[in-house]
Motif scaffolding. Structure first.
Motif, mmCIF file in Angstrom:
data_model
loop_
_atom_site.group_PDB
_atom_site.id
_atom_site.type_symbol
_atom_site.label_atom_id
_atom_site.label_comp_id
_atom_site.label_asym_id
_atom_site.label_seq_id
_atom_site.Cartn_x
_atom_site.Cartn_y
_atom_site.Cartn_z
ATOM 1 N N TYR A 94 0.827 -1.210 0.000
ATOM 2 C CA TYR A 94 0.000 0.000 0.000
ATOM 3 C C TYR A 94 0.860 1.258 0.000
ATOM 4 N N GLY A 95 0.357 2.301 -0.682
ATOM 5 C CA GLY A 95 1.021 3.588 -0.652
ATOM 6 C C GLY A 95 0.006 4.713 -0.707
ATOM 7 N N PHE A 96 0.354 5.849 -0.105
ATOM 8 C CA PHE A 96 -0.554 6.998 -0.037
ATOM 9 C C PHE A 96 0.282 8.263 0.056
ATOM 10 N N PHE A 97 -0.093 9.282 -0.711
ATOM 11 C CA PHE A 97 0.649 10.534 -0.626
ATOM 12 C C PHE A 97 -0.244 11.711 -1.027
ATOM 13 N N ILE A 98 -0.068 12.819 -0.338
ATOM 14 C CA ILE A 98 -0.738 14.076 -0.681
ATOM 15 C C ILE A 98 0.339 15.048 -1.130
ATOM 16 N N ALA A 99 0.276 15.479 -2.390
ATOM 17 C CA ALA A 99 1.321 16.329 -2.953
ATOM 18 C C ALA A 99 0.818 17.750 -3.172
ATOM 19 N N PRO A 100 1.423 18.739 -2.514
ATOM 20 C CA PRO A 100 1.130 20.136 -2.810
ATOM 21 C C PRO A 100 2.005 20.623 -3.953
ATOM 22 N N MET A 101 1.421 21.410 -4.835
ATOM 23 C CA MET A 101 2.180 22.010 -5.934
ATOM 24 C C MET A 101 1.613 23.406 -6.158
ATOM 25 N N ASP A 102 2.191 24.395 -5.463
ATOM 26 C CA ASP A 102 1.673 25.758 -5.471
ATOM 27 C C ASP A 102 0.193 25.763 -5.085
ATOM 28 N N GLU A 103 -0.704 26.200 -5.964
ATOM 29 C CA GLU A 103 -2.137 26.278 -5.615
ATOM 30 C C GLU A 103 -2.838 24.925 -5.708
ATOM 31 N N THR A 104 -2.117 23.910 -6.172
ATOM 32 C CA THR A 104 -2.691 22.597 -6.443
ATOM 33 C C THR A 104 -2.393 21.616 -5.317
ATOM 34 N N LEU A 105 -3.354 20.746 -5.046
ATOM 35 C CA LEU A 105 -3.169 19.671 -4.079
ATOM 36 C C LEU A 105 -3.750 18.395 -4.681
ATOM 37 N N VAL A 106 -2.932 17.331 -4.711
ATOM 38 C CA VAL A 106 -3.340 16.054 -5.299
ATOM 39 C C VAL A 106 -3.174 14.942 -4.273
ATOM 40 N N THR A 107 -4.209 14.114 -4.137
ATOM 41 C CA THR A 107 -4.156 12.929 -3.283
ATOM 42 C C THR A 107 -4.113 11.681 -4.156
ATOM 43 N N THR A 108 -3.178 10.796 -3.864
ATOM 44 C CA THR A 108 -3.056 9.543 -4.606
ATOM 45 C C THR A 108 -2.901 8.395 -3.617
ATOM 46 N N GLN A 121 -10.423 11.262 -10.382
ATOM 47 C CA GLN A 121 -11.248 12.409 -9.991
ATOM 48 C C GLN A 121 -10.432 13.678 -10.183
ATOM 49 N N VAL A 122 -10.312 14.043 -11.456
ATOM 50 C CA VAL A 122 -9.475 15.187 -11.819
ATOM 51 C C VAL A 122 -10.260 16.103 -12.757
ATOM 52 N N PRO A 123 -11.205 16.858 -12.214
ATOM 53 C CA PRO A 123 -11.954 17.794 -13.058
ATOM 54 C C PRO A 123 -11.124 19.042 -13.345
ATOM 55 N N VAL A 124 -10.943 19.344 -14.619
ATOM 56 C CA VAL A 124 -10.174 20.528 -14.996
ATOM 57 C C VAL A 124 -10.940 21.322 -16.044
ATOM 58 N N SER A 125 -10.902 22.631 -15.929
ATOM 59 C CA SER A 125 -11.567 23.486 -16.917
ATOM 60 C C SER A 125 -10.591 23.885 -18.023
ATOM 61 N N ASN A 126 -9.322 24.072 -17.646
ATOM 62 C CA ASN A 126 -8.279 24.390 -18.626
ATOM 63 C C ASN A 126 -7.288 23.238 -18.616
ATOM 64 N N SER A 127 -7.230 22.459 -19.700
ATOM 65 C CA SER A 127 -6.431 21.235 -19.685
ATOM 66 C C SER A 127 -5.205 21.279 -20.590
ATOM 67 N N LEU A 128 -4.929 22.413 -21.216
ATOM 68 C CA LEU A 128 -3.821 22.488 -22.171
ATOM 69 C C LEU A 128 -2.543 23.050 -21.564
ATOM 70 N N GLU A 160 -5.798 24.782 -10.368
ATOM 71 C CA GLU A 160 -6.280 25.338 -11.631
ATOM 72 C C GLU A 160 -5.263 25.229 -12.767
ATOM 73 N N GLU A 161 -3.987 25.435 -12.458
ATOM 74 C CA GLU A 161 -2.967 25.458 -13.500
ATOM 75 C C GLU A 161 -2.686 24.020 -13.965
ATOM 76 N N PRO A 162 -2.918 23.730 -15.262
ATOM 77 C CA PRO A 162 -2.792 22.339 -15.716
ATOM 78 C C PRO A 162 -1.396 21.748 -15.550
ATOM 79 N N HIS A 163 -0.355 22.573 -15.698
ATOM 80 C CA HIS A 163 1.008 22.070 -15.478
ATOM 81 C C HIS A 163 1.159 21.617 -14.028
ATOM 82 N N HIS A 164 0.692 22.423 -13.100
ATOM 83 C CA HIS A 164 0.787 22.086 -11.686
ATOM 84 C C HIS A 164 -0.024 20.836 -11.356
ATOM 85 N N ILE A 165 -1.186 20.695 -11.972
ATOM 86 C CA ILE A 165 -2.029 19.529 -11.726
ATOM 87 C C ILE A 165 -1.328 18.252 -12.177
ATOM 88 N N ALA A 166 -0.807 18.273 -13.405
ATOM 89 C CA ALA A 166 -0.107 17.096 -13.925
ATOM 90 C C ALA A 166 1.127 16.781 -13.089
#
Length: 200
Positions: A94-108, A121-128, A160-166
């Protein structure tokens, strides 16, 4: 057993040609060339933060679309992890991590259970990001989860920023997999399941 669990994968189709080398217990050393600069960057981050040595040379019909190569890279990387893990004996699982990236926060979260499933569960309005659509990453991680046979949950908490999300996703998954693939000495080489086996 090779303590670094090194594997080589070659995947050749009419659409893509991929050569991949993975050392599961490495130092994060990598050399990656896919023809998609943004994806190269994400895979370099993945390698570095998971301490996986990773070499990838890939070509595909990217003049048509990035979809085929992105999906097939997920397949090849998943196959590499699956082969490197073998019967998954001795790992934490098992593995679990919460990654902050500036305004972005991702849980995996990941369970190397031999039961493939992706919750995306990654809803994005600007994906480019330039000409790369990060919505393609769902196909990458679906292919990866299918081949590793893992239960994988990826959730964008906010951002919000797609680079940060990825970037948050790849870093978070790297840390998850580093945790899940770590050898647990208390298991003494046993499979981490009360069943005595990890099977579908």
């Amino acid at each position: 057993m090779d303590t670094k669990r090194k594997v080589k994968i070659k995947r050749n189709t009419k659409e893509t040609q991929i050569s991949l080398e993975l050392s599961l217990y490495g130092k994060g050393i990598n050399k990656i060339s896919t023809g998609i600069p943004f994806l190269d960057h994400m895979l370099e981050l993945f390698s570095r933060h998971g301490f996986f040595d990773l070499n990838i040379t890939a070509k595909g019909d990217i003049e048509i679309d990035y979809h085929h190569l992105v999906e097939d890279l997920g397949i090849a990387l998943g196959q590499a992890f699956s082969q490197a893990l073998g019967d998954k004996s001795g790992i934490k699982r098992y593995g679990f991590f919460i990654a902050p990236m500036d305004e972005t926060l991702v849980t995996t979260a990941v369970d190397l259970s031999n039961r493939p499933y992706l919750s995306w569960q990654v809803p994005v309005s600007n994906s480019l990001v330039r000409d790369f659509n990060i919505s393609l990453l769902k196909e990458f991680f679906q292919s990866f989860a299918n081949e590793v046979a893992c239960n994988l949950h990826i959730r964008l908490e906010h951002g919000e920023e797609p680079h940060h999300i990825a970037e948050g996703i790849f870093k978070s998954l790297a840390k998850c997999l580093d945790m899940a693939t770590t050898l647990e000495p208390r298991l003494e080489g046993q499979v981490p399941s009360t069943k005595g086996t990890l099977s579908a």
